[in-house]
Enzyme design. Structure first.
Site, PDB file in Angstrom:
ATOM      1  N   GLY A  27      28.438   2.279  31.141  1.00 37.06           N
ATOM      2  CA  GLY A  27      28.985   3.441  31.826  1.00 37.06           C
ATOM      3  C   GLY A  27      27.966   4.545  31.844  1.00 37.06           C
ATOM      4  O   GLY A  27      26.836   4.392  31.388  1.00 37.06           O
ATOM      5  N   GLY A  66      27.759   8.575  30.981  1.00 39.96           N
ATOM      6  CA  GLY A  66      28.389   9.781  30.484  1.00 39.96           C
ATOM      7  C   GLY A  66      27.642  10.991  30.980  1.00 39.96           C
ATOM      8  O   GLY A  66      26.681  10.872  31.730  1.00 39.96           O
ATOM      9  N   GLY A  67      28.102  12.146  30.555  1.00 37.05           N
ATOM     10  CA  GLY A  67      27.470  13.369  31.013  1.00 37.05           C
ATOM     11  C   GLY A  67      26.042  13.485  30.533  1.00 37.05           C
ATOM     12  O   GLY A  67      25.218  14.122  31.165  1.00 37.05           O
ATOM     13  N   GLY A 114      23.947  10.925  29.954  1.00 41.35           N
ATOM     14  CA  GLY A 114      23.095   9.806  30.320  1.00 41.35           C
ATOM     15  C   GLY A 114      23.845   8.492  30.261  1.00 41.35           C
ATOM     16  O   GLY A 114      24.978   8.425  29.802  1.00 41.35           O
ATOM     17  N   ASP A 121      33.658  18.150  24.953  1.00 37.36           N
ATOM     18  CA  ASP A 121      33.889  17.249  26.088  1.00 37.36           C
ATOM     19  C   ASP A 121      34.858  16.139  25.681  1.00 37.36           C
ATOM     20  O   ASP A 121      34.631  14.968  25.960  1.00 37.36           O
ATOM     21  CB  ASP A 121      32.566  16.668  26.588  1.00 37.36           C
ATOM     22  CG  ASP A 121      32.685  16.098  27.999  1.00 37.36           C
ATOM     23  OD1 ASP A 121      33.715  16.346  28.662  1.00 37.36           O
ATOM     24  OD2 ASP A 121      31.758  15.408  28.440  1.00 37.36           O
TER      25      ASP A 121
END
Ligand SMILES: *[C@@H]1O[C@H](CO)[C@@H](O)[C@H](O)[C@H]1NC(C)=O
Ligand SMILES: *[C@@H]1O[C@H](CO)[C@@H](O)[C@H](O)[C@H]1NC(C)=O
Ligand SMILES: *[C@@H]1O[C@H](CO)[C@@H](O)[C@H](O)[C@H]1NC(C)=O
Ligand SMILES: *[C@@H]1O[C@H](CO)[C@@H](O)[C@H](O)[C@H]1NC(C)=O
Ligand SMILES: *[C@@H]1O[C@H](CO)[C@@H](O)[C@H](O)[C@H]1NC(C)=O
Ligand SMILES: *[C@@H]1O[C@H](CO)[C@@H](O)[C@H](O)[C@H]1NC(C)=O
Ligand SMILES: *[C@@H]1O[C@H](CO)[C@@H](O)[C@H](O)[C@H]1NC(C)=O
Ligand SMILES: *[C@@H]1O[C@H](CO)[C@@H](O)[C@H](O)[C@H]1NC(C)=O
Ligand SMILES: *[C@@H]1O[C@H](CO)[C@@H](O)[C@H](O)[C@H]1NC(C)=O
Ligand SMILES: *[C@@H]1O[C@H](CO)[C@@H](O)[C@H](O)[C@H]1NC(C)=O
Ligand SMILES: *[C@@H]1O[C@H](CO)[C@@H](O)[C@H](O)[C@H]1NC(C)=O
Ligand SMILES: *[C@@H]1O[C@H](CO)[C@@H](O)[C@H](O)[C@H]1NC(C)=O
Length: 814
Positions: free
Chosen positions: A504, A506-507, A509, A622
């Site tokens: 996936g 993420g914010g 990386g 987050d």
């Protein structure tokens, strides 16, 4: 009995012949297709050709569509610009062997297929299994390769099917371009087109009228530099052919059970790749371009780099500064800090992870290598940059840019290097800041017992080549508490960060799955940008975070800091993240109420530990379902904690001008004013609770009766005294009602507008565990799903949506 079955079989046979007679896949010159009569069906029954009326229009067109797809999907239209306004149309082969569509009444030709080749015998019109309508000599085998007199694949409309070519036949000059429909009711060509730009280093381009508004970036042998993540899809394979005869883009299905098309949207300036889903019986959007406003052609002007996740998004490339001082005025782009020498004194700075600039003014040579390319570029004072044409292997071919570099975008998945010309003095300053390494050598003088500290300063090398090679800093393993991994080990464990290993994004990386040589599975987080602090600070921070150990936190196993790579290595959890369960129709059934309550409880414990029980006070900033992972016993584990701290090492409290978080989970005071505290985490926890109880996503929540957000919806039901209606119908019956209502009550307390009114995590844990009466919640924040200033202006731009998974960063409004 016997007679009956005989009759039945005869009847079946009769039907068989009947169907067969009317489903042949070709017509000859003695046949025709009348409006309201028979149609032409491809041999495999996938495609059908006939007359139709689009949308609410009454006009008649002849077209090709998917026969078995219940949503009528027309992929090709013959008489796009010349509709017939009644049902008198006839498709036929006229006596000279041309395919024509005529109006029966007065024999007007509304469309004809213009074959440039002479037919040798009588001809047939056939609809192939590929969806290609071809006119061929009856005698020829009809296996393609120039044997067709005419084919519809040469005249695409708005849809590219597998094996169709988008681009140029360079020998005949034929250009195959997609053009959108004018509207869903009108297939005539709109002003939105997509084709291949021939000039310079070829690439896929989309135009509005004659204005270029999107570029896919040049092909690099594997993918387009504007969509680097396109490669390695096991479902279909894309290819770009560029030789003397032909220049085109095409794709083919690898997984023959799937079907995918590329289509120009009929209502907005967007091109979509749709894949057919047998299960939902619908088209799924696999990807779309433009992806964001950074794909708007030239959005940041010359030498500007567009970074969609940052604000302002336009930033000048290294070595450049804004041309205009007006805030937000990017039309003029950037200018050099130091003027070029325009001589061999100039050098190059290497950039990567960029969408390569507009390549119309490129000069290319396939046989030159990168070194020759550099020499050649340096010789010519108007050469501004160079790169490889093809990045496969060690890279080959040469592309040089002979104009200002425009339309550059940050692409974290990008792999191609771009070398931009810089003056000697600019390179000097870069050397000065980057190559100076201070090494402290400590020696103990045995006799005097004196510590001598010497400083050795490595002088920056004057060799300009040096600035093009990455500086490699190898860290010694001196700290046994936190294992340091070699980059090679991690690369090997993840197949060189292969797309197939990606779990996936993420914010901070992408995350990959890896397997170490000893078989241990790991999750590898490749941090995309931490330039704000030095390597030592970063290592200290990682060490501190690695010391946080709790059964509801993901375990940090080690890190790898080498050169430009900063990587965190975590334990691997096979069950993936919470959002994969609660928002998925089938998997959500695996989480009944007791499991959910266990998860709610676990997250609260993990968060409490971060806020209060650990030595560091960590504000997550987050927290969201995709940041909660599940182990094989469905225990929740919070991930990505402490990353905000790594990214803003200097900001431990209060207020930030760089908001990290996800729209839909952010507390009002944080989203709007950048003020964060443990109470903004409590707010995010409140959202998580609502999502777990309702099974609905906070972001993009939609209710047919009102336009409230998920919070507003929950508040409304609470005020109306029917909180149970919020509960996911799947377990509404079976859940422990008092626990569920308790959770809703707690979540509304967590979502209160004023941070001070929200409970701390220790109170939340207490409230979850007791039967005492709870306080009545006050009105929460964000009843309606809008954050002022965060809504992109969707009226005139292609809509840019912050998706559920994207972490956004923005500057506080001044
Ligand atoms: C079709 O168009 C012709 C001429 O454009 C017109 O005379 C005729 O009335 C139209 N028919 C219908 C059904 O609208
Ligand atoms: C057949 O159609 C083509 C294309 O419209 C036209 O050029 C040709 O004259 C037609 N032939 C006859 C006999 O109508
Ligand atoms: C035939 O009819 C169409 C529409 O009905 C009209 O536009 C066209 O001018 C007519 N052609 C001739 C030759 O009469
Ligand atoms: C065929 O040729 C005619 C006349 O040159 C032109 O008007 C028409 O658009 C062409 N049709 C196609 C399908 O290219
Ligand atoms: C490729 O695309 C298909 C269609 O959306 C998707 O289902 C599949 O997971 C993708 N495969 C990879 C390896 O990304
Ligand atoms: C085109 O865009 C509209 C608006 O977002 C969307 O509803 C529609 O599904 C898109 N069309 C296709 C073919 O995907
Ligand atoms: C490409 O480069 C090679 C090697 O430098 C040279 O021999 C060749 O002439 C070049 N081709 C063109 C078209 O300039
Ligand atoms: C530099 O390259 C451009 C474009 O290829 C060419 O027009 C120009 O003549 C070259 N200049 C020199 C000095 O070689
Ligand atoms: C070229 O760069 C050098 C090094 O910074 C500088 O001293 C010199 O003035 C420059 N020459 C020209 C012609 O700009
Ligand atoms: C790379 O991985 C392979 C098997 O996956 C292993 O045999 C090899 O030793 C590894 N090499 C390094 C340098 O770790
Ligand atoms: C990773 O890349 C290196 C160099 O590009 C190559 O030698 C190696 O075989 C690759 N390893 C894997 C597992 O793909
Ligand atoms: C990283 O972020 C800093 C500031 O946040 C920015 O100046 C820099 O250009 C970024 N670098 C990359 C490679 O994204």
């Amino acid at each position: 009995m016997h007679i009956l079955s005989f009759l039945l079989i005869s009847l079946k046979l009769l039907f068989f012949f009947y169907e067969f007679a009317f489903a042949t896949d070709s017509i000859s010159s003695s046949e025709s297709i009348n409006d309201g009569g028979r149609t032409l069906v491809s041999g495999d029954g996938r495609f059908e050709l006939g007359f139709f009326s689009p949308g609410s229009s009454k006009n008649r067109y002849i077209g090709i569509w998917f026969k078995k797809v219940p949503v009528k999907t027309v992929v090709w239209v013959a008489n796009r610009i010349n509709p017939i306004n009644d049902s008198s149309g006839v498709l036929m082969i006229n006596s000279t062997g041309s395919v024509v569509v005529v109006m029966r009444a007065n024999k007007t030709v509304v469309w004809s297929a213009n074959s440039t080749k002479e037919a040798k015998s009588s001809v047939v019109l056939q609809l192939l299994n590929s969806g290609n309508l071809v006119l061929r000599d009856e005698q020829s085998s009809g296996d393609g390769l120039g044997s067709y007199l005419w084919q519809s694949f040469d005249y695409p409309c708005d849809t590219l099917l597998p094996d169709m070519k988008l681009g140029w036949d360079l020998k005949t000059g034929l250009e195959r371009r997609l053009s959108s429909w004018t509207s869903p009711d009108d297939p005539s060509p709109g002003d939105f087109t997509c084709g291949v730009e021939r000039q310079g280093n070829p690439e896929i381009v989309m135009w509005k009228g004659s204005n270029k508004f999107y570029r896919g970036g040049p092909w690099n042998g594997i993918t387009f530099s504007g969509t680097p993540d396109l490669r390695h899809n096991s479902t279909f394979e894309v290819n770009f052919v560029n030789n003397e005869d032909e220049l085109y883009y095409t794709f083919k299905m690898i997984d023959k059970s799937m079907f995918s098309i590329l289509v120009m949207n009929k209502t907005r300036y967007e091109r979509e790749r749709l894949t057919w889903s047998e299960t939902t019986q619908n088209w799924n959007v696999h990807s779309r371009v433009p992806r964001d406003y950074c794909d708007d052609y030239g959005f940041c002007g010359a030498y500007g780099n567009c970074i969609a996740t940052q604000s302002p998004s336009c930033q000048c490339l290294e070595g450049f500064k804004p041309k205009s001082t007006g805030y937000g005025d990017w039309s003029k782009g950037c200018m050099r800090n130091k003027a070029l020498n325009y001589s061999k004194l100039d050098g190059f700075i290497k950039f990567n992870r960029l969408k390569l600039p507009d390549a119309t003014n490129c000069w290319v040579n396939k046989s030159m290598n990168l070194k020759q390319c550099r020499v050649k570029c340096l010789e010519n004072s108007s050469c501004m940059a160079y790169s490889n044409l093809d990045i496969r292997g060690r890279g080959n071919g040469c592309a040089m840019w002979f104009s200002d570099l425009i339309d550059i975008k940050q692409n974290l998945n990008g792999v191609q290097d771009l070398f931009i010309r810089m003056s000697a003095s600019e390179l000097g300053t870069k050397e000065g800041t980057k190559m100076k390494i201070v090494v402290i050598v400590t020696t103990t003088a045995a006799v005097a017992g004196v510590l001598i500290v010497g400083y050795y300063i490595y002088k920056s090398r004057t060799d300009l080549e040096k600035s093009e090679s990455k500086g490699k800093t190898n860290q010694k393993i001196e700290d046994m508490e936190l294992p340091l991994f070699e980059l090679d080990t991690i690369a090997n464990a993840t197949n060189n960060f292969s797309f197939n290993k990606k779990l996936g994004e993420g914010g901070f990386g992408p995350v990959y799955k890896g397997t170490l040589v000893d078989g241990q599975e790991i999750a590898v987080k490749r941090l995309s940008n931490i330039s704000t602090q030095g390597i030592n600070e970063l290592r200290n921070e990682v060490k501190l975070i690695a010391k946080l150990q709790h059964r509801n936190l993901v375990k940090l196993l080690g890190c790898c800091i080498q050169g430009e790579e900063k990587i965190l290595i975590y334990e691997f959890l096979p069950n993936k993240s919470l959002d994969n369960f609660i928002f998925d129709q089938t998997r959500s059934k695996l989480l009944d109420w007791s499991k959910r309550f266990h998860i709610i409880w676990g997250i609260a414990r993990g968060l409490l530990y971060l806020h209060q029980d650990s030595r560091l006070r960590i504000i997550h900033r987050d927290l969201k379902t995709s940041n909660v992972l599940l182990d094989d016993e469905m225990n929740p584990k919070i991930s990505d904690f402490g990353l905000a701290r790594i990214f803003n090492g200097d900001q431990n409290e209060g207020k930030t001008n760089r908001v990290i978080g996800t729209y839909g989970y952010m507390a009002p005071e944080y989203a709007i004013n950048g003020i964060f505290s443990i109470k903004s985490d409590v707010f995010s926890y409140g959202i998580l609770l609502l999502e777990l109880v309702s099974g609905k996503k906070s972001r993009g929540f939609y209710h047919p009766d009102h336009n409230l957000s998920l919070i507003g919806h929950a508040w409304k039901l609470w005020k109306e005294g029917k909180p149970l209606e919020l509960i996911d119908p799947f377990f509404r019956e079976s859940c422990n009602e008092s626990e569920a209502i308790r959770c809703i009550n707690i979540s509304l307390l967590c979502l209160e507008h004023q941070p001070d009114d929200r409970p701390s995590m220790s109170s939340v844990v207490l409230m979850l565990g007791s039967d005492n009466a709870l306080p009545e919640p006050k009105q929460p924040g964000f009843l309606i799903d809008r954050i002022p200033g965060l809504e992109p202006d969707s009226s005139n731009k292609p809509e840019f949506s912050l998706s559920n998974e994207v972490t956004i960063s923005l500057l506080e409004a001044r």
